[in-house]
Design an enzyme around this catalytic site. Structure first.
Site, mmCIF file in Angstrom:
data_model
loop_
_atom_site.group_PDB
_atom_site.id
_atom_site.type_symbol
_atom_site.label_atom_id
_atom_site.label_comp_id
_atom_site.label_asym_id
_atom_site.label_seq_id
_atom_site.Cartn_x
_atom_site.Cartn_y
_atom_site.Cartn_z
ATOM 1 C CD GLU A 130 -2.955 1.179 2.295
ATOM 2 O OE1 GLU A 130 -2.774 0.399 3.247
ATOM 3 O OE2 GLU A 130 -3.897 1.971 2.224
ATOM 4 N N GLY A 270 2.692 2.594 10.857
ATOM 5 C CA GLY A 270 2.449 1.803 12.060
ATOM 6 C C GLY A 270 2.339 0.311 11.781
ATOM 7 C CG MET A 272 0.107 -3.204 4.927
ATOM 8 S SD MET A 272 -0.931 -1.764 4.481
ATOM 9 C CE MET A 272 -2.120 -2.568 3.436
ATOM 10 C CD GLU A 273 -4.952 -2.165 5.605
ATOM 11 O OE1 GLU A 273 -4.053 -1.673 6.314
ATOM 12 O OE2 GLU A 273 -5.601 -1.500 4.775
ATOM 13 C CG HIS A 306 -6.161 0.677 12.464
ATOM 14 N ND1 HIS A 306 -6.892 1.830 12.396
ATOM 15 C CD2 HIS A 306 -5.628 0.512 11.232
ATOM 16 C CE1 HIS A 306 -6.813 2.346 11.184
ATOM 17 N NE2 HIS A 306 -6.041 1.561 10.450
ATOM 18 C CD GLU A 307 -2.977 -2.043 10.657
ATOM 19 O OE1 GLU A 307 -3.486 -2.224 9.527
ATOM 20 O OE2 GLU A 307 -2.604 -0.913 11.049
ATOM 21 C CG HIS A 310 -7.772 -1.982 7.871
ATOM 22 N ND1 HIS A 310 -8.626 -1.052 7.318
ATOM 23 C CD2 HIS A 310 -6.665 -1.278 8.246
ATOM 24 C CE1 HIS A 310 -8.056 0.152 7.371
ATOM 25 N NE2 HIS A 310 -6.867 0.039 7.934
ATOM 26 C CD GLU A 329 -6.494 3.288 6.581
ATOM 27 O OE1 GLU A 329 -6.667 3.131 7.816
ATOM 28 O OE2 GLU A 329 -5.868 2.459 5.883
HETATM 29 N N1 TRP Z 1 -3.241 0.809 5.719
HETATM 30 C C1 TRP Z 1 -2.252 1.089 6.721
HETATM 31 C C2 TRP Z 1 -3.035 1.378 7.986
HETATM 32 O O1 TRP Z 1 -3.461 0.519 8.653
HETATM 33 C C3 TRP Z 1 -1.404 2.265 6.373
HETATM 34 C C4 TRP Z 1 -0.053 1.987 5.850
HETATM 35 C C5 TRP Z 1 0.843 1.121 6.337
HETATM 36 C C6 TRP Z 1 0.600 2.661 4.795
HETATM 37 N N2 TRP Z 1 2.014 1.224 5.638
HETATM 38 C C7 TRP Z 1 1.873 2.134 4.707
HETATM 39 C C8 TRP Z 1 0.230 3.654 3.931
HETATM 40 C C9 TRP Z 1 2.807 2.616 3.770
HETATM 41 C C10 TRP Z 1 1.144 4.126 2.987
HETATM 42 C C11 TRP Z 1 2.417 3.600 2.911
HETATM 43 O O2 TRP Z 1 -3.386 2.457 8.290
HETATM 44 ZN ZN ZN Z 2 -5.672 1.654 8.457
#
Ligand code: TRP
Ligand code: ZN
Length: 871
Positions: A130, A270, A272-273, A306-307, A310, A329
């Protein structure tokens, strides 16, 4: 309808929402094969394409930074003359209606410093796709509305990479005679490529199990380096709590056989889901009593939640395009906020979320990057993972929740999840589900999605004692933002209550503003009541309501809403601070000071049950929140006045503070229960206040606590209190801390941050030398955030009058431009509000922006921020 002057700079890098078009092709299935080597990785992607309509258009795929090794169409090798490769695309002019494309690419993950695509962290392979990282792995339609079924095979050396993970469920594995082994994964749920993930490396895991509401057992695993394996328990507990909560509150059940979480040290955000394979910044996984603070524990709980959330709000139902980012988000932040509120103290959670919104999002909404939660254009999507999309987006969902009620909201989300399961949709689709399920009209409410800027509501009250009538006159407006000069009145829910002179609640309701000006009458009142307005912070607005200090004192003593109660102290403090700052006199209005002191004294005498709220009420408003309300901002002046008030209050309240400190230091055994955390919070807030008196007695209290603490919350609080005071032996404890924690990278992040925030101009030099420290690395985003990010929040040192703080930041941004532009761009955003500052600050910041803007090969990430700031 309102005609907005959307006049963004005309350039070919800007993407517009209005240009959205459905994809020309679908990719129903993709099989990926990764041969992971120490220097090169070879990826074979086998994809099943089909035209989405009977068109004759060319196939244009996204792809960048890798080497193309070969290309086959329906099994036949393509010749170089059959396709066109440019820096960012692959173009095949004529393709059949359905066909198979096989792309072989070669990557060099160990050289990937941007941490987007396939990269290495501590020697282990991992991915971050992402928003647009998948195109750094192979050619693909890298957009969230192309959903495919994935089968992924990974081959790597068995010794260095015993663990091979990808999305979905494991299907097969085996060994090869050359010392390599392989694992194959299958994800039955079609997904967008931004959710693809793989991890390969030498990791240990802790495992557990969750039985879902339909009695399905799910295998849960958390992976990390062997030496951190003892620190995963809290993350695991948080995961199980999240799974149970989502079933209970939203009826959402998990849908694969396994749920894997991997902690990595090098991560841009933070966590990634990725479907079934969340990848986390290790900061949001690893914790034990000795290394993590209560804030860290709470951060883990909320990010794990949070993750996990998602999985439905993001993965099962995803975004049609990146302009819809807040669909997943904003909604998911709202879900994680409510989860944390249910796990701990609801009022304290709300206060902290509002503080965060007001000090960061309000600033963004008032600057050159202001955008609605559904933006209309962007240059670099990475720049739109903003506090506006996330936090203001969550506030907008929260208002809908309040408008239709918890049950109605659940009807709306049930409809949303069932209607759009397996699809890529828009924020409009979400709002329509709320309307349909509740039979309400949200047409005006939709402005929250399209209008940027923080609405301002001015309130006047009038009481007619003869008629026992209270009238509230409300007036709303919204300041112009870039590209949006005219604003329409919005629907603004303002929760309120009336209290009588004894503090008893007379009435409670929500005023729904829909017009520019509106009045509300309250009848049959014996005496003039005290109004508690914007309870629970029911809308993300700025409220201007002149209440007497007596009214504020009554609310501080009696308001039963934690937020407005706390807010009353903040307002009393601002009534003291702001005049002293803006009149440039530095001198406090004596009456105003005495009122604040009296209110705090009363508070300490009648100690509220919730110690964490008491702690929050003892803190002066955030420096950035105070600054936001000054025009122009003189940062040194803000700090001077705030320090002066803090010091005076500490001296005047000293005895009470000492006894509070003592009362809350009796607990022997460490516990993570809410009550124990609140005690630590209160005790440490008080300690921070006491040391500002500069008395040896209190320095001793802090240094004893530093030495004897049985947990990191207490140890770090004492460390911070001493470093941020005039304590004479700072260097000694700085060295002591390093000696103990030199091998724990997350604890060292705190060590860097504490030094970077020492409120002295000379800190500039320590930041310079800490950048050369062997434990620092500009390649590691956590280190950059802890040393440099923290430094930018250091008013004394960063906002030096000579501009040297700004110059240092610009140097680092320029370095990061070629290492990690995403991180560089975040830091560049620090200068966004340069126009709001007084001289010489403003010109000094502008000089640095111009300097950054003039370098060669400026990344799209940084250039978008800098050009918009200078515009
Ligand atoms: N979707 C992720 C979240 O839970 C956000 C995210 C994680 C992200 N790594 C990233 C967005 C790198 C851009 C680039 O909020
Ligand atoms: Zn998110």
């Amino acid at each position: 309808m309102l005609e907005n002057d959307q006049s963004p700079a005309i350039d070919d890098t800007t993407v517009y929402l209005k240009d959205y078009a459905e994809p020309d092709f679908s990719i129903a299935k993709i099989a990926l094969d990764f041969q992971l080597g120490s220097n090169t990785t070879v990826v074979t992607a086998d994809m099943e394409f089909a035209k989405t309509s009977g068109h004759q258009r060319a196939l244009v795929l996204d792809g960048e930074t890798f080497k193309l090794l070969s290309l086959k169409l329906d099994g036949v090798d393509m010749q170089a003359s059959d396709y066109l490769v440019s820096e960012k695309t692959l173009r095949i002019e004529q393709v059949p209606d359905t066909f198979k494309l096989t792309v072989v690419t070669e990557l060099q993950p160990h050289l990937n410093t941007q941490l987007s695509g396939l990269y290495q962290s501590s020697g282990n392979f991992c991915t971050q796709c992402e928003a647009e990282g998948f195109r750094r792995i192979t050619y693909f339609l890298d957009r969230p509305d192309v959903l495919s079924e994935y089968e992924v095979s990974l081959t790597a050396d068995k010794k260095t990479c015993p663990v091979l993970l990808s999305n979905g469920n494991p299907v097969a594995c085996g060994s090869n005679s050359d010392g390599t082994h392989w694992h194959r994964w299958h994800d039955p749920h079609p997904k967008a490529c931004y959710l693809f993930a793989l991890v390969a490396g030498d990791l240990e895991k802790i495992s557990d199990e969750f039985i879902t509401m339909s009695d399905k057992p799910i295998a849960l695993n958390i992976y990390t380096q062997a030496y951190n394996i003892e620190k995963c328990d809290h993350a695991m507990q948080s995961l199980k709590n999240s799974m149970a909560w989502d079933q209970q509150v939203y009826g959402c059940e998990y849908d694969l056989d396994v749920y894997n979480v991997v902690a990595v040290d090098d991560f841009n955000m933070g966590a990634m889901e990725n479907k079934g394979l969340n990848i986390f910044n290790s900061k949001y996984v690893l914790a034990n009593q000795q290394t993590a603070t209560d804030t860290d524990y709470q951060g883990i709980e909320s990010v794990i939640g949070h993750e996990y959330f998602h999985n439905w709000s993001g993965n099962r139902v995803t975004c049609r395009d990146w302009f819809q980012l807040s669909l997943k988000e904003g909604f998911t932040v709202f879900r994680d906020q409510e989860f944390s509120a249910d796990m701990g103290s609801r009022a304290v959670k709300r206060i902290r979320d509002v503080q965060m919104l007001r000090s960061h999002q309000f600033k963004e909404d008032a600057g050159p990057m202001a955008h609605p939660i559904r933006p209309e254009s962007y240059q670099e999507i990475n720049n739109f993972y903003t506090v506006t999309i996330y936090e203001k987006g969550a506030e907008v969902i929260r208002m809908m929740h309040a408008l239709v009620g918890a049950e109605g909201f659940r009807k709306g989300t049930d409809l949303y999840f069932s209607r759009y399961d397996g699809q890529a949709v828009t924020t409009e689709d979400f709002v329509q589900c709320m309307e349909k399920a509740n039979d309400v009209d949200l047409s005006q409410f939709r402005l929250w999605y399209s209008q940027a800027g923080t609405p301002e509501v001015k309130v006047e009250q009038e009481f007619d004692p003869n008629r026992g009538l209270l009238t509230l006159r409300l007036q709303q407006s919204c300041p112009a933002t870039p590209g949006q000069t005219e604003k329409l009145p919005m629907q603004i829910p303002i929760a309120m209550a009336l209290f009588d002179q004894q503090g008893a609640k007379l009435e409670e309701r929500t005023l729904l503003m829909t017009q520019a000006t509106q009045s509300f009458d309250f009848e049959d009142l014996v005496n003039r009541p005290t109004v508690s307005l914007l309870r629970n912070f029911s809308a993300p607005i700025k409220l201007f309501f002149d209440q007497s200090d007596d009214d504020l004192a009554l609310l501080i003593a009696h308001d039963d809403n934690g937020f407005t109660r706390w807010e009353a102290v903040q307002r009393l403090s601002l009534n003291l601070l702001l005049p002293a700052i803006t009149e440039q006199t530095n001198s406090l209005d004596e009456q105003s000071y005495q009122r604040l002191l009296t209110a705090l004294t009363a508070l300490l005498d009648n100690e509220p049950e919730d110690k964490a709220i008491l702690a929050e009420m003892l803190k002066l408003p955030n420096t950035s929140y105070i600054a936001e309300q000054c025009s122009p901002i003189d940062p040194q002046q803000v700090a001077d006045v705030k320090d002066q008030v803090a010091r005076r209050l500490a001296n005047d309240l000293e005895e009470k503070l000492i006894s509070l400190y003592t009362q809350n230091s009796v607990r022997l055994n460490f516990s993570l229960e809410a009550q124990a955390m609140s005690e630590r919070m209160l005790k440490n807030t008080v300690l921070g206040m006491l040391v500002t008196t500069e008395k040896a007695q209190h320095y001793e209290l802090a240094s004893n606590q530093y030495r004897d603490a049985n947990n990191m919350t207490d140890r770090l609080a004492a460390f911070a209190a001493l470093l941020h005071s005039d304590y004479p032996d700072k260097q000694e404890i700085i060295a002591d801390f390093y000696g103990v924690w030199q091998n724990d990278t997350l604890v060292l992040d705190k060590w860097f941050a504490m030094q970077a925030t020492i409120p002295e101009v000379a800190v500039l030099a320590s930041v310079h030398s800490l950048m050369e420290h062997k434990s620092f690395s500009i390649h590691n985003p956590n280190k950059v955030r802890s040393l440099i990010g923290a430094f930018t929040a250091n008013t004394r040192a960063f906002h030096r009058v000579d501009g040297a703080g700004y110059a240092l930041l610009a140097d680092i941004i320029i370095q990061l431009n070629s290492i990690n532009p995403q991180i560089g761009s975040r830091l560049a955003g620090t200068f966004n509000n340069w126009k709001a500052y007084a001289e010489p600050y403003s010109s000094n910041m502008k000089t640095q922006l111009q300097r950054i803007n003039s370098i060669d090969d400026l990344s799209k990430d940084i250039s978008e921020i800098v050009t918009k700031a200078l515009a």
